[in-house]
Design an enzyme around this catalytic site. Structure first.
Site, mmCIF file in Angstrom:
data_model
loop_
_atom_site.group_PDB
_atom_site.id
_atom_site.type_symbol
_atom_site.label_atom_id
_atom_site.label_comp_id
_atom_site.label_asym_id
_atom_site.label_seq_id
_atom_site.Cartn_x
_atom_site.Cartn_y
_atom_site.Cartn_z
ATOM 1 N N HIS A 39 -10.273 -5.646 9.977
ATOM 2 C CA HIS A 39 -11.029 -5.373 8.763
ATOM 3 C C HIS A 39 -12.303 -4.586 9.042
ATOM 4 O O HIS A 39 -13.185 -4.507 8.185
ATOM 5 C CB HIS A 39 -11.394 -6.686 8.055
ATOM 6 C CG HIS A 39 -10.229 -7.388 7.436
ATOM 7 N ND1 HIS A 39 -9.250 -7.975 8.182
ATOM 8 C CD2 HIS A 39 -9.895 -7.590 6.138
ATOM 9 C CE1 HIS A 39 -8.349 -8.520 7.374
ATOM 10 N NE2 HIS A 39 -8.717 -8.305 6.131
ATOM 11 N N GLU B 38 0.808 -1.219 0.000
ATOM 12 C CA GLU B 38 0.000 0.000 0.000
ATOM 13 C C GLU B 38 0.838 1.264 0.000
ATOM 14 O O GLU B 38 0.498 2.241 -0.673
ATOM 15 C CB GLU B 38 -0.940 0.000 1.218
ATOM 16 C CG GLU B 38 -2.176 -0.876 1.066
ATOM 17 C CD GLU B 38 -1.875 -2.351 1.229
ATOM 18 O OE1 GLU B 38 -2.770 -3.181 0.930
ATOM 19 O OE2 GLU B 38 -0.751 -2.678 1.662
#
Length: 408
Positions: free
Chosen positions: A213, A144
């Site tokens: 998450h 990322e």
């Protein structure tokens, strides 16, 4: 690919639920509605979209004066559900908006993990790689920080990248690129560079996705100078906000909730672009202003049905713009209802609700007949167990109880 991305190395509580059970608020204001009658309340379109001026594309700085006495808003437009159009799920509306902008502007490109031939983790980019090729829809490694920095560098050279985080929680790995590069380069370069980048992806509390998450990163990113933040909640505003974010010369973070992707709505056939700094009036009312966004919009509307049956007339506003706040729309509502309830899925400490409370107190304190109440998620990691997960986020019965206390 190197020729296209030249120069990219430049940016390689429910604690309040307990409080409203124990607090004994007594309001002696002459505007108290304790004598209300249920048969006096007219049910307005509970779930219909009442989006004033939503098709305008552009700022409204002259109306966003923080302490202005706002004039009466224009008559809300009719719900798009009653107009000709086509039905789309929310993820399809995002894809349609993205595809239209890629067709309109060759500088628009997409990058992220599995965004190419797989079509993205929630299929927002499905079919785009086949249509526009692997360079405009670029699959990246699981890194990322690297591909976020690459996207920011591409924006510096004139492209308009959309960076997808497979899950918003993963973008914490790119926090340096988002904060020190994306948000600040326009300023630190003396205006030599614009950063027209969109950072988007799924977030929020899902169905037993676990703590890592289930992140709500709006609280993390709101303090970064130079960043705009918006949250979509319907297929209509998802498409309109996507198109507006891509056309903006500012870096925009678009928050999508993982549980809203399969919402279906009829949207117009003709092109429209929403204002990135404008809230949406979901339900007009008289007794209390409820400010919310993203998934909590639906918890609030569920609670509103119960409240109407009990004789209350709540005004529901989807703030949509998390930074900056649309204080024009919010202020107009507060001057009418004199009571505010904020409902969010963000954490209570340092969340959007806390910033919104501060802004309202600073600008509209004199119009309040009761303390601002804020219902937020508990400051705990989201449990994996479904029953415990539900306990960490605000539920409709808590919203009903909070409104009943505010309107005593």
């Amino acid at each position: 690919m190197a020729s296209i991305f030249q120069g990219i190395g430049a940016a390689t509580s429910i604690s309040s639920s307990a409080s409203f059970d124990t607090m004994k608020l007594q309001f002696s204001s002459p505007r108290s509605i304790s004598g209300k009658k249920a048969n006096c309340v007219v049910m307005r379109s509970g779930g219909a979209k009442m989006d004033s001026g939503s098709s305008r594309n552009g700022g409204r700085a002259d109306q966003l004066v923080t302490n202005a006495v706002a004039a009466k808003a224009d008559t809300p437009a009719a719900s798009t559900a009653s107009k000709p159009g086509h039905e789309l799920l929310l993820f399809e509306a995002l894809r349609e908006g993205l595809e239209e902008e890629m067709e309109r502007d060759a500088r628009v490109c997409v990058m992220g993990e599995d965004v190419g031939h797989y079509g993205g983790s929630y299929k927002v980019t499905r079919g785009l790689a086949e249509k526009y090729g692997d360079l405009r829809v670029l699959d990246t490694p699981i890194a990322e920080n690297s591909f976020t920095g690459m996207g920011i560098g591409a924006a510096m050279t004139g492209l308009r990248p959309i960076i997808e985080g497979m899950n918003m929680g993963f973008l914490l790995l790119a926090f340096n690129q988002i904060s020190n590069n994306c948000g600040m380069l326009h300023y630190t370069s003396g205006g030599q560079f614009k950063i027209p980048v969109v950072i988007r992806g799924p977030g929020g509390v899902g169905r037993q996705l676990g703590a890592e998450h289930s992140q709500r990163l709006e609280s993390y990113f709101q303090s970064i100078p130079g960043i705009q933040m918006v949250a979509c909640s319907t297929p209509y505003n998802a498409k309109g906000l996507m198109k507006a974010a891509i056309r903006s010369d500012n870096p925009v973070i678009l928050f999508e909730h993982v549980l809203l992707y399969n919402l279906k709505e009829r949207i117009p056939d003709e092109e429209y672009v929403l204002n990135l700094e404008e809230a949406e009036m979901v339900r007009p009312g008289e007794h209390v202003t409820i400010l919310t966004y993203s998934r909590m919009r639906y918890h609030v509307m569920q609670a509103a049905k119960t409240l109407v049956n009990k004789g209350y007339d709540p005004e529901v506003i989807d703030i949509r713009s998390l930074k900056p706040f649309d204080l024009y729309t919010i202020g107009n509502s507060i001057k009418k209802t004199h009571r505010v309830l904020i409902v969010e899925e963000c954490m209570r400490t340092g969340g959007i609700g806390a910033s919104l409370t501060a802004a309202i107190t600073e600008n509209f304190h004199d119009y309040l007949d009761a303390p601002i109440m804020c219902l937020s998620s508990q400051d705990v990691p989201t449990p994996y167990a479904g029953t415990l997960e539900e306990w960490t986020v605000v539920q409709p019965p808590q919203i009903v109880a909070a409104v009943e206390q505010l309107c005593r």
